[in-house]
Design a protein around this motif. Structure first.
Motif, short mmCIF file in Angstrom:
data_model
loop_
_atom_site.label_atom_id
_atom_site.label_comp_id
_atom_site.label_asym_id
_atom_site.label_seq_id
_atom_site.Cartn_x
_atom_site.Cartn_y
_atom_site.Cartn_z
N ILE A 57 0.84 -1.19 0.00
CA ILE A 57 0.00 0.00 0.00
C ILE A 57 0.88 1.25 0.00
O ILE A 57 1.95 1.28 0.60
CB ILE A 57 -0.96 0.00 1.22
N ASN A 58 0.44 2.28 -0.69
CA ASN A 58 1.15 3.56 -0.74
C ASN A 58 0.75 4.37 0.49
O ASN A 58 -0.34 4.94 0.55
CB ASN A 58 0.79 4.31 -2.02
N LEU A 59 1.63 4.43 1.48
CA LEU A 59 1.35 5.11 2.74
C LEU A 59 1.86 6.55 2.70
O LEU A 59 3.05 6.79 2.44
CB LEU A 59 2.02 4.38 3.91
N ILE A 60 0.97 7.48 2.97
CA ILE A 60 1.32 8.90 3.02
C ILE A 60 1.04 9.40 4.43
O ILE A 60 -0.08 9.29 4.92
CB ILE A 60 0.51 9.70 1.98
N LEU A 61 2.05 9.95 5.06
CA LEU A 61 1.92 10.49 6.41
C LEU A 61 1.94 12.01 6.34
O LEU A 61 2.92 12.61 5.89
CB LEU A 61 3.05 9.98 7.30
N VAL A 62 0.85 12.63 6.78
CA VAL A 62 0.73 14.08 6.76
C VAL A 62 1.02 14.63 8.15
O VAL A 62 0.31 14.34 9.11
CB VAL A 62 -0.67 14.52 6.28
N LEU A 63 2.09 15.41 8.24
CA LEU A 63 2.53 16.00 9.51
C LEU A 63 2.83 17.49 9.29
O LEU A 63 3.18 17.89 8.17
CB LEU A 63 3.83 15.35 9.99
N PRO A 64 2.74 18.30 10.35
CA PRO A 64 3.26 19.67 10.25
C PRO A 64 4.73 19.63 9.86
O PRO A 64 5.49 18.80 10.39
CB PRO A 64 3.06 20.23 11.66
N GLU A 65 5.14 20.48 8.97
CA GLU A 65 6.53 20.45 8.50
C GLU A 65 7.52 20.61 9.65
O GLU A 65 8.62 20.05 9.62
CB GLU A 65 6.75 21.54 7.46
N SER A 66 7.13 21.34 10.68
CA SER A 66 7.99 21.57 11.84
C SER A 66 8.28 20.28 12.61
O SER A 66 9.21 20.24 13.43
CB SER A 66 7.37 22.60 12.78
N GLN A 67 7.48 19.23 12.36
CA GLN A 67 7.66 17.96 13.07
C GLN A 67 8.40 16.91 12.25
O GLN A 67 8.64 15.80 12.73
CB GLN A 67 6.29 17.41 13.49
N PHE A 68 8.79 17.25 11.02
CA PHE A 68 9.44 16.28 10.15
C PHE A 68 10.72 15.71 10.79
O PHE A 68 10.92 14.50 10.82
CB PHE A 68 9.79 16.91 8.80
N TRP A 121 10.09 13.43 13.78
CA TRP A 121 9.59 12.12 13.34
C TRP A 121 10.72 11.27 12.76
O TRP A 121 10.83 10.08 13.07
CB TRP A 121 8.47 12.29 12.32
N LYS A 122 11.57 11.87 11.94
CA LYS A 122 12.67 11.12 11.35
C LYS A 122 13.64 10.62 12.42
O LYS A 122 14.16 9.51 12.33
CB LYS A 122 13.41 11.98 10.32
N ASP A 123 13.85 11.44 13.44
CA ASP A 123 14.71 11.02 14.56
C ASP A 123 14.08 9.84 15.31
O ASP A 123 14.78 8.92 15.73
CB ASP A 123 14.94 12.18 15.52
N LEU A 124 12.74 9.87 15.48
CA LEU A 124 12.06 8.76 16.14
C LEU A 124 12.17 7.48 15.31
O LEU A 124 12.39 6.40 15.86
CB LEU A 124 10.57 9.11 16.34
N CYS A 125 12.02 7.62 14.00
CA CYS A 125 12.14 6.44 13.12
C CYS A 125 13.53 5.82 13.23
O CYS A 125 13.68 4.59 13.26
CB CYS A 125 11.85 6.83 11.68
#
Length: 230
Positions: free
Chosen positions: A51-62, A65-69
């Protein structure tokens, strides 16, 4: 029915988590050792890894989120899309980042990590037949309608449903619906679709598919996870 590679899911997580009472947005709070949002993405990936998963987040949280991943070695494939000034605009941004015109798209709240794979599957199957599939559950409590003067009136709860996500649609139709200007009565994606004059098709959701909003919800979420592992 659509092909596998024509399935998309937009996971919307733009909340600040004010009612949680902390500084960390609710979608990033941990349950069962992982941020809420990761549990949600895992559910859709488990249903269909293609499935093509798209995650919509405020840009300030990018970056957060990447650090959490990175911290959790999170490998579920997904694409980040910048959120908008409202949920309507966030979903619209997600839709605009799908190049295809045909297929199906599920729109789901990022802080509903307990949606069942059965409900996800049913939503895609029913949307392919009816154009839409909106997960709902019956009310358990009695309800009363209260007017502006505080006068209440009994209503038959059997005539009402509580609305959940996913809300799944034929991609071409929901894209067309989101070309509309935002209206105050657009409380979810189904109302945007319905505004086009199209009938909304309901499917059975699952009771534990709660939207995590308060600290009590978070405690319940941890209980649900523990009960599944015991």
């Amino acid at each position: 029915m659509v092909k596998r590679n024509e399935k998309h899911a937009i996971i919307v997580a733009g909340g600040a988590g004010v009612r949680m009472g902390g500084e960390i947005p609710k979608q990033f709070l941990p349950i069962g050792g992982l941020p809420v949002l990761m549990h949600t993405l895992i559910k859709f990936n488990a249903y269909d890894p293609t499935i093509n998963l798209i995650l919509v987040l405020p840009e300030s949280q990018f970056k957060y989120w990447k650090d959490l991943c990175k911290k959790h070695s999170f490998k579920v494939s997904h694409r980040l899309v910048k959120g908008g000034s409202s949920r309507f605009n966030s979903v619209k941004n997600g839709l605009n980042n799908i190049a295809e015109e045909d297929g199906l798209v599920a729109i789901h709240d990022g802080v509903r990590p307990f949606v069942s794979e059965k409900v996800i599957q049913l939503s895609f199957a029913e949307a392919s037949l009816h154009g839409s599939a909106i997960a709902v559950i019956p009310l358990k409590d009695s309800i009363r309608k209260v007017d502006t003067n505080g006068i209440s009136q009994y209503k038959n709860r059997d005539a009402f449903r509580l609305v959940q996500t996913p809300q799944t649609f034929l991609l071409k139709k929901i894209k067309a619906a989101f070309l509309s200007d935002e209206e105050p009565f657009f409380t979810d994606d189904a109302t945007v679709y319905e505004n086009m004059g199209w009938e909304v098709h309901l499917i059975a959701g699952n009771q534990e598919n709660i939207k995590l909003t308060t600290p009590e919800d978070l405690s319940f979420a941890n209980y649900l996870l523990e009960s599944k592992t015991n």
